[in-house]
Design a protein around this motif. Structure first.
Motif, PDB file in Angstrom:
ATOM      1  N   ARG A  52      43.330  49.429  37.606  1.00 23.03           N
ATOM      2  CA  ARG A  52      43.713  50.553  36.597  1.00 23.03           C
ATOM      3  C   ARG A  52      42.768  51.649  37.307  1.00 23.03           C
ATOM      4  O   ARG A  52      41.379  51.187  37.019  1.00 23.03           O
ATOM      5  N   ALA A  53      43.045  52.514  37.568  1.00 22.25           N
ATOM      6  CA  ALA A  53      42.247  53.861  38.007  1.00 22.25           C
ATOM      7  C   ALA A  53      41.183  54.049  36.871  1.00 22.25           C
ATOM      8  O   ALA A  53      41.804  54.182  35.626  1.00 22.25           O
ATOM      9  N   LEU A  54      39.923  54.687  37.134  1.00 22.56           N
ATOM     10  CA  LEU A  54      39.115  54.757  35.927  1.00 22.56           C
ATOM     11  C   LEU A  54      39.345  56.244  35.348  1.00 22.56           C
ATOM     12  O   LEU A  54      39.421  57.312  36.020  1.00 22.56           O
ATOM     13  N   ALA A  55      39.760  56.381  34.275  1.00 22.63           N
ATOM     14  CA  ALA A  55      40.057  57.483  33.355  1.00 22.63           C
ATOM     15  C   ALA A  55      39.598  57.180  32.081  1.00 22.63           C
ATOM     16  O   ALA A  55      40.257  56.824  31.249  1.00 22.63           O
ATOM     17  N   THR A  56      38.408  57.142  31.638  1.00 25.24           N
ATOM     18  CA  THR A  56      37.708  56.934  30.340  1.00 25.24           C
ATOM     19  C   THR A  56      37.299  55.596  30.529  1.00 25.24           C
ATOM     20  O   THR A  56      36.500  55.118  30.449  1.00 25.24           O
ATOM     21  N   TRP A  57      38.311  54.675  31.100  1.00 27.00           N
ATOM     22  CA  TRP A  57      38.055  53.373  31.559  1.00 27.00           C
ATOM     23  C   TRP A  57      38.994  52.633  32.512  1.00 27.00           C
ATOM     24  O   TRP A  57      39.864  53.042  32.667  1.00 27.00           O
ATOM     25  N   GLY A  58      38.621  51.594  33.064  1.00 21.53           N
ATOM     26  CA  GLY A  58      39.482  51.092  34.237  1.00 21.53           C
ATOM     27  C   GLY A  58      39.073  49.574  34.384  1.00 21.53           C
ATOM     28  O   GLY A  58      38.501  48.935  33.697  1.00 21.53           O
ATOM     29  N   PHE A  59      40.109  49.088  35.384  1.00 20.65           N
ATOM     30  CA  PHE A  59      40.105  47.530  35.451  1.00 20.65           C
ATOM     31  C   PHE A  59      40.529  47.169  36.704  1.00 20.65           C
ATOM     32  O   PHE A  59      41.298  47.648  37.423  1.00 20.65           O
ATOM     33  N   ASP A  60      39.869  45.979  37.218  1.00 15.29           N
ATOM     34  CA  ASP A  60      40.104  45.236  38.514  1.00 15.29           C
ATOM     35  C   ASP A  60      39.994  43.970  38.244  1.00 15.29           C
ATOM     36  O   ASP A  60      39.098  43.409  37.839  1.00 15.29           O
ATOM     37  N   GLY A  61      41.224  43.270  38.473  1.00 15.82           N
ATOM     38  CA  GLY A  61      41.114  41.517  38.353  1.00 15.82           C
ATOM     39  C   GLY A  61      41.940  41.116  39.579  1.00 15.82           C
ATOM     40  O   GLY A  61      43.006  41.810  40.214  1.00 15.82           O
ATOM     41  N   GLU A  62      41.619  40.162  39.768  1.00 13.12           N
ATOM     42  CA  GLU A  62      42.240  39.080  40.889  1.00 13.12           C
ATOM     43  C   GLU A  62      42.431  37.619  40.590  1.00 13.12           C
ATOM     44  O   GLU A  62      41.106  36.982  39.992  1.00 13.12           O
ATOM     45  N   LEU A  63      43.329  36.776  40.873  1.00 10.87           N
ATOM     46  CA  LEU A  63      43.859  35.650  40.705  1.00 10.87           C
ATOM     47  C   LEU A  63      44.202  35.148  42.051  1.00 10.87           C
ATOM     48  O   LEU A  63      45.215  35.558  42.568  1.00 10.87           O
ATOM     49  N   ALA A  64      43.513  34.175  42.610  1.00 11.73           N
ATOM     50  CA  ALA A  64      44.005  33.730  43.952  1.00 11.73           C
ATOM     51  C   ALA A  64      43.754  32.162  44.098  1.00 11.73           C
ATOM     52  O   ALA A  64      42.907  31.616  43.474  1.00 11.73           O
ATOM     53  N   TYR A  65      44.613  31.417  44.823  1.00  6.43           N
ATOM     54  CA  TYR A  65      44.781  29.894  44.898  1.00  6.43           C
ATOM     55  C   TYR A  65      44.965  29.846  46.315  1.00  6.43           C
ATOM     56  O   TYR A  65      45.888  30.241  46.905  1.00  6.43           O
ATOM     57  N   ALA A  66      44.298  28.870  46.839  1.00 10.18           N
ATOM     58  CA  ALA A  66      44.497  28.520  48.347  1.00 10.18           C
ATOM     59  C   ALA A  66      44.429  26.709  48.428  1.00 10.18           C
ATOM     60  O   ALA A  66      43.352  26.290  48.112  1.00 10.18           O
ATOM     61  N   TYR A  67      45.467  26.349  49.182  1.00  8.28           N
ATOM     62  CA  TYR A  67      45.276  24.895  49.258  1.00  8.28           C
ATOM     63  C   TYR A  67      45.898  24.675  50.830  1.00  8.28           C
ATOM     64  O   TYR A  67      46.608  25.184  51.476  1.00  8.28           O
ATOM     65  N   SER A  68      45.143  23.528  51.334  1.00  2.00           N
ATOM     66  CA  SER A  68      45.741  23.371  52.833  1.00  2.00           C
ATOM     67  C   SER A  68      45.457  21.707  52.922  1.00  2.00           C
ATOM     68  O   SER A  68      44.667  21.134  52.255  1.00  2.00           O
ATOM     69  N   GLU A  69      46.308  21.125  53.786  1.00  4.46           N
ATOM     70  CA  GLU A  69      46.275  19.736  54.369  1.00  4.46           C
ATOM     71  C   GLU A  69      45.969  19.746  55.646  1.00  4.46           C
ATOM     72  O   GLU A  69      46.746  20.390  56.566  1.00  4.46           O
ATOM     73  N   VAL A  70      45.009  18.956  56.212  1.00  6.94           N
ATOM     74  CA  VAL A  70      44.918  18.606  57.714  1.00  6.94           C
ATOM     75  C   VAL A  70      45.048  17.244  57.959  1.00  6.94           C
ATOM     76  O   VAL A  70      44.453  16.421  57.477  1.00  6.94           O
ATOM     77  N   ASP A  71      46.133  16.742  58.727  1.00  9.63           N
ATOM     78  CA  ASP A  71      46.563  15.568  58.859  1.00  9.63           C
ATOM     79  C   ASP A  71      46.638  14.782  57.664  1.00  9.63           C
ATOM     80  O   ASP A  71      46.308  13.593  57.795  1.00  9.63           O
ATOM     81  N   GLY A  72      47.451  15.301  56.858  1.00  9.76           N
ATOM     82  CA  GLY A  72      47.592  14.605  55.464  1.00  9.76           C
ATOM     83  C   GLY A  72      46.486  14.420  54.593  1.00  9.76           C
ATOM     84  O   GLY A  72      46.730  14.087  53.460  1.00  9.76           O
ATOM     85  N   ALA A  73      45.246  14.891  54.740  1.00  7.31           N
ATOM     86  CA  ALA A  73      44.219  15.049  54.011  1.00  7.31           C
ATOM     87  C   ALA A  73      43.817  16.530  53.376  1.00  7.31           C
ATOM     88  O   ALA A  73      44.170  17.428  54.152  1.00  7.31           O
ATOM     89  N   VAL A  74      43.308  16.539  52.274  1.00 10.48           N
ATOM     90  CA  VAL A  74      43.182  17.904  51.617  1.00 10.48           C
ATOM     91  C   VAL A  74      42.219  18.526  52.164  1.00 10.48           C
ATOM     92  O   VAL A  74      40.965  17.903  52.418  1.00 10.48           O
ATOM     93  N   GLY A  75      42.240  19.686  52.806  1.00 11.99           N
ATOM     94  CA  GLY A  75      41.412  20.453  53.629  1.00 11.99           C
ATOM     95  C   GLY A  75      40.583  21.441  53.169  1.00 11.99           C
ATOM     96  O   GLY A  75      39.455  21.941  53.064  1.00 11.99           O
ATOM     97  N   ARG A  76      41.464  22.055  51.840  1.00 11.92           N
ATOM     98  CA  ARG A  76      41.088  23.345  51.001  1.00 11.92           C
ATOM     99  C   ARG A  76      41.706  23.084  49.787  1.00 11.92           C
ATOM    100  O   ARG A  76      43.082  22.961  49.685  1.00 11.92           O
ATOM    101  N   ASP A  77      40.999  23.267  48.604  1.00  6.38           N
ATOM    102  CA  ASP A  77      41.560  23.393  47.461  1.00  6.38           C
ATOM    103  C   ASP A  77      40.845  24.542  46.576  1.00  6.38           C
ATOM    104  O   ASP A  77      39.875  23.922  45.671  1.00  6.38           O
ATOM    105  N   GLU A  78      41.025  25.670  46.456  1.00  4.59           N
ATOM    106  CA  GLU A  78      40.162  26.748  46.139  1.00  4.59           C
ATOM    107  C   GLU A  78      41.069  27.729  45.075  1.00  4.59           C
ATOM    108  O   GLU A  78      41.997  27.978  45.294  1.00  4.59           O
ATOM    109  N   VAL A  79      40.226  28.137  44.120  1.00  4.38           N
ATOM    110  CA  VAL A  79      40.556  29.035  43.090  1.00  4.38           C
ATOM    111  C   VAL A  79      39.638  29.977  42.797  1.00  4.38           C
ATOM    112  O   VAL A  79      38.409  29.819  42.616  1.00  4.38           O
ATOM    113  N   LEU A  80      40.214  31.434  42.638  1.00  3.98           N
ATOM    114  CA  LEU A  80      39.130  32.513  42.530  1.00  3.98           C
ATOM    115  C   LEU A  80      39.760  33.171  41.316  1.00  3.98           C
ATOM    116  O   LEU A  80      40.954  33.762  41.481  1.00  3.98           O
ATOM    117  N   ALA A  81      38.957  33.487  40.414  1.00  3.37           N
ATOM    118  CA  ALA A  81      39.299  34.469  39.304  1.00  3.37           C
ATOM    119  C   ALA A  81      38.457  35.477  39.125  1.00  3.37           C
ATOM    120  O   ALA A  81      37.041  35.075  38.947  1.00  3.37           O
TER     121      ALA A  81
END
Length: 106
Positions: A52-81
């Motif tokens: 939300r653009a700043l006009a008296t108040w503003g907001f910036d938020g993000e939610l992201a999830y990433a998952y990967s498997e390499v040869d059947g094993a979990v290579g990445r399991d990340e959450v960002l908020a």
């Protein structure tokens, strides 16, 4: 939390929900990738972002999830908020509060 803080929190939530729609922007992302060869890899990503653009108040938020498997094993399991709220405090100053949460299961 006292009564004044609860009222402030409710007022902020109402302002976020009923703010000027033209000041808001956002995006959603999704991705899938598969690589084969000496090793097999599958990547999956999801993300949401709102601003939300700043006009008296503003907001910036993000939610992201990433998952990967390499040869059947979990290579990445990340959450960002992340979230940041800005508030104008006169002509020269802006106050802000932000928070971030990261989890990398590996």
């Amino acid at each position: 939390m006292n009564a004044a803080e609860a009222v402030d929190s409710v007022a902020l939530a109402q302002a976020l929900a009923s703010g000027d729609p033209e000041r808001w922007s956002g995006e959603a992302r999704a991705g899938v990738r598969h690589d084969g060869g000496n090793s097999d890899r599958q990547d999956y990503t999801l993300g949401l972002k709102a601003e939300r653009a700043l006009a008296t108040w503003g907001f910036d938020g993000e939610l992201a999830y990433a998952y990967s498997e390499v040869d059947g094993a979990v290579g990445r399991d990340e959450v960002l908020a992340t979230a940041q709220i800005d508030r104008e405090a006169g002509e020269r100053w802006t106050l802000y509060a932000n928070t971030e949460y990261r989890r990398d299961a590996l």
